[in-house]
Design a protein around this motif. Sequence first.
Motif, PDB file in Angstrom:
ATOM      1  N   GLU A   1      11.608  -5.532 -16.352  1.00 46.82           N
ATOM      2  CA  GLU A   1      10.356  -5.553 -15.600  1.00 46.82           C
ATOM      3  C   GLU A   1       9.227  -5.170 -16.550  1.00 46.82           C
ATOM      4  O   GLU A   1       9.452  -4.431 -17.516  1.00 46.82           O
ATOM      5  CB  GLU A   1      10.402  -4.553 -14.441  1.00 46.82           C
ATOM      6  N   ILE A   2       8.041  -5.709 -16.286  1.00 46.04           N
ATOM      7  CA  ILE A   2       6.833  -5.150 -16.909  1.00 46.04           C
ATOM      8  C   ILE A   2       5.987  -4.582 -15.784  1.00 46.04           C
ATOM      9  O   ILE A   2       6.024  -5.089 -14.655  1.00 46.04           O
ATOM     10  CB  ILE A   2       6.050  -6.189 -17.745  1.00 46.04           C
ATOM     11  N   PHE A   3       5.255  -3.525 -16.075  1.00 46.42           N
ATOM     12  CA  PHE A   3       4.452  -2.873 -15.029  1.00 46.42           C
ATOM     13  C   PHE A   3       3.264  -2.169 -15.676  1.00 46.42           C
ATOM     14  O   PHE A   3       3.233  -1.965 -16.893  1.00 46.42           O
ATOM     15  CB  PHE A   3       5.303  -1.857 -14.258  1.00 46.42           C
ATOM     16  N   TYR A   4       2.293  -1.787 -14.809  1.00 46.26           N
ATOM     17  CA  TYR A   4       1.253  -0.845 -15.266  1.00 46.26           C
ATOM     18  C   TYR A   4       0.864   0.024 -14.075  1.00 46.26           C
ATOM     19  O   TYR A   4       1.204  -0.273 -12.928  1.00 46.26           O
ATOM     20  CB  TYR A   4       0.037  -1.590 -15.842  1.00 46.26           C
ATOM     21  N   GLY A   5       0.179   1.132 -14.362  1.00 43.76           N
ATOM     22  CA  GLY A   5      -0.367   1.965 -13.288  1.00 43.76           C
ATOM     23  C   GLY A   5       0.656   2.838 -12.601  1.00 43.76           C
ATOM     24  O   GLY A   5       0.682   2.927 -11.367  1.00 43.76           O
ATOM     25  N   ALA A   6       1.503   3.531 -13.367  1.00 43.96           N
ATOM     26  CA  ALA A   6       2.548   4.375 -12.758  1.00 43.96           C
ATOM     27  C   ALA A   6       1.934   5.585 -12.055  1.00 43.96           C
ATOM     28  O   ALA A   6       0.946   6.162 -12.520  1.00 43.96           O
ATOM     29  CB  ALA A   6       3.506   4.865 -13.852  1.00 43.96           C
ATOM     30  N   MET A   7       2.528   5.946 -10.913  1.00 47.84           N
ATOM     31  CA  MET A   7       2.031   7.096 -10.146  1.00 47.84           C
ATOM     32  C   MET A   7       2.385   8.417 -10.818  1.00 47.84           C
ATOM     33  O   MET A   7       3.474   8.570 -11.371  1.00 47.84           O
ATOM     34  CB  MET A   7       2.635   7.102  -8.747  1.00 47.84           C
ATOM     35  N   ILE A   8       1.463   9.361 -10.695  1.00 50.54           N
ATOM     36  CA  ILE A   8       1.614  10.709 -11.243  1.00 50.54           C
ATOM     37  C   ILE A   8       1.998  11.652 -10.107  1.00 50.54           C
ATOM     38  O   ILE A   8       1.477  11.535  -8.995  1.00 50.54           O
ATOM     39  CB  ILE A   8       0.271  11.166 -11.860  1.00 50.54           C
ATOM     40  N   ASP A   9       2.913  12.575 -10.379  1.00 48.20           N
ATOM     41  CA  ASP A   9       3.250  13.634  -9.427  1.00 48.20           C
ATOM     42  C   ASP A   9       2.476  14.882  -9.862  1.00 48.20           C
ATOM     43  O   ASP A   9       2.682  15.367 -10.980  1.00 48.20           O
ATOM     44  CB  ASP A   9       4.761  13.897  -9.443  1.00 48.20           C
ATOM     45  N   GLU A  10       1.615  15.354  -8.989  1.00 50.71           N
ATOM     46  CA  GLU A  10       0.751  16.477  -9.415  1.00 50.71           C
ATOM     47  C   GLU A  10       1.477  17.813  -9.411  1.00 50.71           C
ATOM     48  O   GLU A  10       0.943  18.818  -9.870  1.00 50.71           O
ATOM     49  CB  GLU A  10      -0.516  16.496  -8.565  1.00 50.71           C
TER      50      GLU A  10
END
Length: 305
Positions: free
Chosen positions: A119-128
């Motif tokens: 897979e290619i992706f962008y914009g991964a979510m951050i866990d604060e």
Amino acid sequence: MELRGLGYVGIGSREPEAWRHLGVDIMGLMPGDGPPTAEPGPLWFRMDERCWRVAVHPGEADAFMYAGWELPNRGAFEAGVDELQRCGVKVRRGSEALRATRGVADVAQFDDPFDNHHEIFYGAMIDETPFAAPHAGGGFVTDGVGMGHALYVVPSSSDALDFFVRIMGFRVTDEFAWGPFGAVFLHATPRHHSIAWIDLPLPGGPGLNHVMIEAASLADVGRAYDRAIDAKVPIVNSLGQHSNDPMLSFYVGAPGGFNVELGWNGLMIDERTWNVRTYTGRGELWGHRGDFMDSIAEAKDPAAP
Ligand SMILES: [Fe+2]
């Protein structure tokens, strides 16, 4: 393609508890909640500020499911999809549901010539919630270099070069030339290699051989090694140092027929001054004794004692 390294991996498992044990209790990953948008089900493991780096999907089979390669932004992602399609690769754009499950701004799926899923992706979510794992006090090396590397066994090094260099844009760091066979190591960031392959006929055949994750602290690797021995986890390569990266690491056998390497102090290269190297030896400064290196020696030279 403007690759930023290995962003995440997904694993299918009949026994997710075995992965929780290996991932958290032995290797020191942090159990996470995953993306808040994801459907319940998978186990999620964190290595840094990201919501996840390793997902274990409960299911029918123990298998490596996908490697997720990161791109920096929407423009690079769209250009990546276009490049793959222009080169004749069948690309499946991620649905709304897949984007939510991966916790990314966008994702696309495709296979390499050997039927491995990427897979290619962008914009991964951050866990604060700050990263904190009881067994990884020093944390993992991921900043700007991805979560680690993936090494595949492939039937043809030239087909692999065509796909991963010409089409995907990885750059060769060095290689081992073993007569008709070889191993090739490629980078997309300063990490010595984010992807690699061996074209030897190893037991188990083509497919993923191992995923490497890198601890920031030598003590974390040593303590994980102790825990693996105490828990009788199969150690397929004892502690040792490869000659090319020269990562200090050990390998354990994981459910699903592949291995996990935990390393420390892998080489970071400067692209501007790096020259491709060729090796011809065994590939180890010391150590790494066990089934994995034995199988490589056997495949290179079946007649050897
Ligand atoms: Fe490795």
